[in-house]
Design a protein around this motif. Structure first.
Motif, mmCIF file in Angstrom:
data_model
loop_
_atom_site.group_PDB
_atom_site.id
_atom_site.type_symbol
_atom_site.label_atom_id
_atom_site.label_comp_id
_atom_site.label_asym_id
_atom_site.label_seq_id
_atom_site.Cartn_x
_atom_site.Cartn_y
_atom_site.Cartn_z
ATOM 1 N N ALA B 56 1.116 -1.558 0.016
ATOM 2 C CA ALA B 56 -0.203 0.142 0.093
ATOM 3 C C ALA B 56 0.852 1.096 -0.132
ATOM 4 C CB ALA B 56 -0.548 -0.234 1.439
ATOM 5 N N VAL B 57 1.704 1.437 1.040
ATOM 6 C CA VAL B 57 2.740 2.392 0.634
ATOM 7 C C VAL B 57 3.418 3.031 -0.717
ATOM 8 C CG1 VAL B 57 5.147 3.550 1.352
ATOM 9 C CG2 VAL B 57 2.977 2.132 3.231
ATOM 10 N N LEU B 63 0.526 6.796 -6.314
ATOM 11 C CA LEU B 63 -0.561 8.022 -5.830
ATOM 12 C C LEU B 63 0.150 9.622 -6.328
ATOM 13 C CD1 LEU B 63 -3.001 6.644 -4.326
ATOM 14 C CD2 LEU B 63 -3.623 6.797 -6.926
ATOM 15 N N TRP B 64 0.870 9.987 -5.126
ATOM 16 C CA TRP B 64 1.893 11.021 -4.247
ATOM 17 C C TRP B 64 1.877 11.993 -6.168
ATOM 18 C CZ3 TRP B 64 1.368 13.315 -0.446
ATOM 19 C CH2 TRP B 64 2.524 14.832 -0.062
ATOM 20 N N ARG B 65 2.756 10.738 -6.572
ATOM 21 C CA ARG B 65 3.506 11.428 -7.828
ATOM 22 C C ARG B 65 2.397 11.795 -8.848
ATOM 23 N NH1 ARG B 65 8.146 8.639 -6.551
ATOM 24 N NH2 ARG B 65 7.469 7.322 -7.613
ATOM 25 N N GLN B 107 -7.244 10.787 7.121
ATOM 26 C CA GLN B 107 -7.477 10.344 4.879
ATOM 27 C C GLN B 107 -8.554 12.411 4.736
ATOM 28 O OE1 GLN B 107 -9.420 6.180 4.885
ATOM 29 N NE2 GLN B 107 -8.695 6.120 6.294
ATOM 30 N N GLY B 108 -9.517 12.232 5.821
ATOM 31 C CA GLY B 108 -10.497 13.097 5.427
ATOM 32 C C GLY B 108 -9.487 14.581 4.371
ATOM 33 N N LEU B 130 -7.084 5.817 -1.286
ATOM 34 C CA LEU B 130 -7.296 7.118 -0.092
ATOM 35 C C LEU B 130 -6.446 5.755 0.840
ATOM 36 C CD1 LEU B 130 -7.961 8.793 1.286
ATOM 37 C CD2 LEU B 130 -10.039 7.950 2.635
ATOM 38 N N LEU B 131 -6.561 4.078 1.063
ATOM 39 C CA LEU B 131 -5.632 3.681 2.090
ATOM 40 C C LEU B 131 -4.089 3.244 1.884
ATOM 41 C CD1 LEU B 131 -8.181 0.296 2.503
ATOM 42 C CD2 LEU B 131 -7.418 2.500 4.606
ATOM 43 N N ALA B 132 -3.706 3.513 0.289
ATOM 44 C CA ALA B 132 -2.640 3.134 0.240
ATOM 45 C C ALA B 132 -1.598 5.245 0.284
ATOM 46 C CB ALA B 132 -2.827 3.765 -1.506
ATOM 47 N N LEU B 133 -2.696 5.993 -0.256
ATOM 48 C CA LEU B 133 -1.750 7.487 0.306
ATOM 49 C C LEU B 133 -1.477 7.658 1.131
ATOM 50 C CD1 LEU B 133 -3.529 10.341 -1.940
ATOM 51 C CD2 LEU B 133 -0.848 10.131 -1.986
ATOM 52 N N SER B 134 -2.992 7.137 2.072
ATOM 53 C CA SER B 134 -2.361 7.533 3.823
ATOM 54 C C SER B 134 -1.573 6.150 4.421
ATOM 55 C CB SER B 134 -4.165 6.928 4.370
ATOM 56 O OG SER B 134 -4.867 5.980 4.207
ATOM 57 N N ALA B 135 -1.300 5.033 3.501
ATOM 58 C CA ALA B 135 -0.495 4.385 4.397
ATOM 59 C C ALA B 135 1.169 5.515 3.758
ATOM 60 C CB ALA B 135 -0.207 3.246 3.573
#
Lengths: 147, 260
Positions: B56-57, B63-65, B107-108, B130-135
Motif C-alpha cells: 500500500a505504501v 499516487l503521490w506523483r 484520510q479526510g 485512500l488507504l494507499a495514500l494515507s499509508a
C-alpha cells in the motif's frame, strides 16, 4: 429481610418489542419462577453456552469444556456455578446481571430496555429467548464441581 | 565460603528485584499491540520486504506523483518530497481544518486536498487508493511520537470521543473502555485484548488479509458488541480517533503496522 417484587408488565406503555418479553418477578437476588413455566433442558443449555454466536459465554468465561479451545478469562470460571447459586439466582444473573451488580460487564440476556444504538439485526430481540435462558439455567445447575 | 556465596547471591537478587520494581514504577503502563504480537508478526512488521502493508505504501508513493483532476496536479506538485514535507504529519492528525470548519482525519484531509486543490473527486472511503495514500503519508512519521495538536478548537470533539469511548452500546451493551481499559491484557476467547492505541493505521491485519483504517477496526468492535456501526467518515469516528490519539500521545507511530 428485604424482599421486593419487580414486575415487567407495563405492556400498555412499553414499545411493541418489549411486549415480546414474558413477565417475570424478581424476588431478592433471584427470579424464582421459570420464564416459560417449564424446566429447561441441560443438554440444549450446554449447546447454547458453547455456541459463540448464541450464548457467547466462552468469549469471557472459562468452563469445563475440554473440547472448546480459546476460552476467555475476563469473567469467573463457570465451574461450580451450580454450587454458588441456586436456580433462581442463576436465572436473574442471566436475565439481567445488572440487577445484582450495576457495573457488571455481563450482557443482560433477557432485557430490551436501557440499551443504546442496538444494531438493526438485533433490535427488539433479547440475546436469548426465554426457552434458551431456561436451558442455560438447567445446564449451569449441573456445574457443581468448583475449580 | 558457602554462606558468603549464598549471602552475595541473595544480595544481588534483592538488588535486581528492587531495580525491576523501580523500573516497573516509572515505566509507561501503555503498550502498543505490537508488544503482544507473536515474534513472527513482529518480525513481519519490522522487515519492509516482508511487511504486506508496504504494498500500500508503494502504491501510495505512485499516487503521490500522479497528476489528477482538471488541473492535472499531483500531491508532489504542492508538497514536493513527502519524505520531507509529510514527516510528522500523520502524528498530528486528526487536526482542525479551517476549510472544513471541523476536525478531519488524515484520510479526510487527503480528500479535502483532492477536492479543493486538485479539483478531483474524493477517493471512496476505505478504498484502496485512500488507504494507499494515507499509508504512504503515515509511513513518513514512522518512529515519531504521536503529537496531537494543542488546539482548543479540537477539545469539544476530543471530549465527545472520550464520552463515546465510555458509552455502553449495542445489544451486548459494552463500551470501548469495558474491554480496552478495564480488561486489557486479558483474553476474549483466544484473543488478547489490547489497550487500543491507534499507533499503526492504516495497518495490515492478518484477520482481514488486507490493509484497513482505524475506522474499519472501530467498526469491527461495534459490530462485535452488536451496535449499529457508524458510517465511514462519521464524525463519531473522528471524535474517537481524537480521543484515542490524545490517549496515545508520545507513543511511536508504526504505520504500516501488522496486527493479528
Amino acid at each position: 429481610m428485604v424482599r421486593w417484587l419487580f414486575l415487567i408488565a407495563a405492556l400498555s406503555v412499553a414499545p411493541p418489542a418489549i411486549a415480546q418479553l414474558r413477565a417475570f418477578a424478581v424476588v431478592g437476588d433471584a427470579i424464582p419462577q421459570s420464564l416459560t413455566g417449564q424446566a429447561g433442558d441441560a443438554a440444549r443449555g450446554r449447546a447454547v453456552v458453547t455456541d459463540r454466536q448464541k450464548g457467547l459465554c466462552l468469549l469471557c468465561h472459562t468452563g469445563p469444556f475440554p473440547e472448546q479451545r480459546f476460552q476467555g478469562n475476563l469473567a469467573p470460571d463457570l465451574r461450580g456455578a451450580g454450587s454458588r447459586w441456586d436456580e433462581g439466582q442463576l436465572r436473574l444473573r442471566l436475565v439481567d446481571s445488572s440487577k445484582v451488580n450495576p457495573s457488571t460487564i455481563m450482557p443482560a440476556y433477557y432485557r430490551l430496555d436501557r440499551l443504546t444504538r442496538v444494531g438493526g439485526a438485533w433490535q427488539g430481540k433479547p440475546v436469548l429467548s426465554a426457552e434458551e435462558v431456561e436451558d442455560v439455567v438447567a445446564f449451569l445447575l449441573t456445574l457443581k464441581d468448583t475449580p | 565460603m558457602m554462606p558468603s556465596v549464598a549471602f552475595t547471591s541473595m544480595l544481588s537478587c534483592a538488588v535486581a528485584v528492587s531495580t525491576v520494581i523501580a523500573a516497573a514504577q516509572t515505566r509507561d503502563p501503555r503498550r502498543s499491540g505490537f508488544e503482544d504480537m507473536s515474534r513472527e508478526s513482529q518480525a513481519m512488521q519490522r522487515d519492509d520486504t516482508a511487511n504486506p502493508g508496504m504494498f500500500a505504501v508503494l502504491e501510495g508513493e505512485e499516487l503521490w506523483r500522479a497528476k489528477v483532476g482538471s488541473r492535472k496536479t499531483s500531491c508532489a506538485d504542492c508538497h514536493q518530497n513527502a519524505e520531507v514535507s509529510m514527516r510528522g504529519a500523520a502524528a498530528r492528525y486528526p487536526s482542525f481544518s479551517t476549510a472544513w470548519n471541523g476536525p478531519v482525519d488524515l484520510q479526510g484531509q487527503i480528500n479535502l486536498c483532492r477536492e479543493t486543490r486538485q479539483n478531483a473527486p474524493p477517493f471512496p472511503l476505505e478504498g484502496p487508493e485512500l488507504l494507499a495514500l494515507s499509508a504512504y503519508v503515515g509511513k513518513q512519521s514512522r518512529g515519531m511520537s504521536i503529537a496531537p495538536p494543542d488546539d482548543a478548537r479540537l477539545e469539544p470533539f476530543r471530549r465527545q470521543g472520550e464520552a463515546l469511548y465510555n458509552m455502553r452500546q449495542g445489544q451486548l451493551n459494552f463500551s470501548c473502555a469495558n474491554c480496552h481499559e478495564d480488561h486489557a491484557g486479558q483474553r476474549l476467547a483466544g484473543s488478547l485484548i489490547p489497550q487500543g492505541h491507534p499507533t499503526g493505521y492504516p495497518l495490515y491485519r492478518l484477520e482481514w488479509q488486507g490493509i484497513g483504517s482505524l475506522q474499519r477496526r472501530l467498526r469491527g468492535c461495534l459490530i462485535g458488541v452488536r451496535a449499529e456501526p457508524y458510517a465511514y467518515g462519521a464524525e463519531e469516528y473522528i471524535a474517537l480517533e481524537l480521543f484515542l490519539m490524545s490517549r496515545a500521545r508520545g507513543m511511536a507511530v508504526e504505520t504500516p503496522a501488522i496486527r493479528p
